[in-house]
Design an enzyme around this catalytic site. Structure first.
Site, PDB file in Angstrom:
ATOM      1  N   GLY A   1      47.461  51.608  24.597  1.00 38.62           N
ATOM      2  CA  GLY A   1      48.433  50.527  24.752  1.00 38.62           C
ATOM      3  C   GLY A   1      49.775  51.067  25.183  1.00 38.62           C
ATOM      4  CG  ASN A   2      52.301  48.959  27.186  1.00 41.04           C
ATOM      5  OD1 ASN A   2      53.115  48.168  26.754  1.00 41.04           O
ATOM      6  ND2 ASN A   2      51.242  48.583  27.914  1.00 41.04           N
TER       7      ASN A   2
END
Ligand code: CTP
Length: 399
Positions: A205-206
């Site tokens: 993810g980020n």
């Protein structure tokens, strides 16, 4: 220029509670609002409510902050005075030019437009004294909105109701006091960050919180647009609750792609979501054990959703404007132009994540470049005001 610094005057009628919502909606437009309640209005809604909602002191009396000359200061700063609701008594006092409380003194001192939203029993509104006072105020250039017709507080029906908030906004829009430039347009915003599952509990993810996209969705809705907010993994409490904003929740890049495919036409799209460029070639259906069986991940490339969408729009009947976003470790304008062309978008907003705190922050800044070679630098500022600046620039073709 549209007014940004607004004094919201509230006077003592039962409709005061509706002004709490009006204040919220004004704040959604990133306006700087100071509430000035009359003493009597505080019997209905207390100063604590106004202060908590506006984040500023809500002073009523001329005898508070005497050395600061409160009414002069408030009036000098105001670019619009909006009094909602306005009672028959307050209308009468304004007609007489009274100045014995902060609100009336502010009106008498101010040079900016003054708008009055009356709300009262229909017999008071139709009384010759009120009719005469309203005529006097209008002759002096004060804008007096007609109250709405319908059920009144005590079971009667007639003209005197506090109008719906959208009607107040329409009235302000008609008098060029509020931006409603996106009325009737369809705006799509993607926000948050996509997640690519490795197994049922882990993902790639980020750090994107979705705050910039949310601010854009709210700003567009505040200016009259119907908004679809495609929200990728955004914390529930951050999601806006607004009739004009439809929320479509997605998780992975593939889901975001399907949501974009499912869109009907739009006028403006902000691709603020941080999209994962790669995903695991295979997501494990059960949790990976710490037994050394998996030591590296095989990744496959995700499609460039923005580039795909932009190329699809080229052949669309109604071509919408597309704004891409790029978070870079340093702003390299030539590289940004190359990215804009590669993606085929109309605008690209580039922010420098090394210099400024951007992720999960309430502020942002950067440069907006256009397909036509224009450039606009937007200073680091709250994401809500930045959103309005982006909408202004995009609506005017950068300006
Ligand atoms: N974007 C997209 N699909 C992807 C990757 C990015 O739609 N697979 C969109 C983002 O939502 C953003 C824009 O493209 O609006 C720019 O994202 P960025 O990550 O800067 O672009 P990349 O093509 O991944 O370029 P880079 O090599 O700099 O990471």
């Amino acid at each position: 220029m549209f007014p940004r610094r607004v004094v919201l005057g509230v006077t003592g009628g039962i409709a005061v509670y509706k002004s709490c919502e009006l204040l919220r909606r004004l704040l959604d437009r990133a306006l700087d609002v100071t509430v000035v309640p009359t003493e009597n209005s505080l019997r209905f809604v207390g100063a604590a409510t106004w202060e908590a909602l506006s984040g500023k002191p809500a002073i009523s009396s001329l005898w508070q902050d005497v050395s600061g000359g409160a009414h002069v200061e408030v009036a000098r700063a105001a670019e619009l005075i909006l009094i909602a609701p306005t009672t028959a008594d307050f209308i009468a006092r304004l007609a007489q030019g009274r100045s014995d409380d902060l609100l009336s003194a502010t009106v008498l001192t101010a040079e900016c437009p003054v708008v009055i939203i009356p709300a009262m029993h229909h017999q008071m509104w139709q009384n010759p004294a009120t009719i005469e006072n309203v005529r006097t105020l209008r002759a002096r250039g004060i804008l007096v909105m007609e109250p709405a017709e319908g059920p009144l507080n005590n079971g009667d029906v007639g003209v005197g109701r506090f109008p719906e908030i959208f009607e107040i906004f329409d009235f302000l829009g008609e008098h060029k006091l509020l931006k409603s430039d996106l009325l009737g347009s369809q705006v799509v915003v993607t926000a948050g960050g996509t997640r690519e599952m490795i197994d049922p509990v882990r993902f790639i993810g980020n750090l994107s919180s979705g705050k910039q996209g949310i601010a854009l969705a709210k700003a567009a809705a505040a200016r009259g647009a119907k908004v679809q907010l495609i929200a990728a993994n955004i914390e529930e409490s951050l999601l806006p609750r607004d009739k004009a904003i439809e929320i479509i929740k997605v998780g992975s890049t593939a889901e975001l792609g399907r949501a974009l495919d499912g869109l009907s036409s739009f006028d403006l799209l902000f691709m603020a979501a941080a999209v994962a460029d790669y995903r695991p070639a295979m997501a494990n259906s059960s949790k990976i054990k710490r037994d050394g069986s998996v030591r590296s991940l095989d990744l496959v490339e995700n499609p460039d959703l923005l580039a795909q969408l932009a190329s699809k729009q080229m052949s669309a009947e109604r071509r919408g404007i597309i704004v891409g976003f790029a978070a870079e470790s340093a702003i390299d304008e030539a590289a940004a132009r190359e990215k804009l062309n590669r993606k085929g978008v109309d605008f690209l907003f580039v922010n420098d994540i090394a210099t400024n705190e951007v992720f999960n922050s309430d502020s942002n800044g950067g440069i907006l470049i256009s397909r036509d070679g224009e450039r606009l630098s937007l200073q680091y500022q709250p994401k809500d005001t930045l959103s309005h600046a982006l909408l202004d620039a995009v609506a005017q073709g950068i300006g």
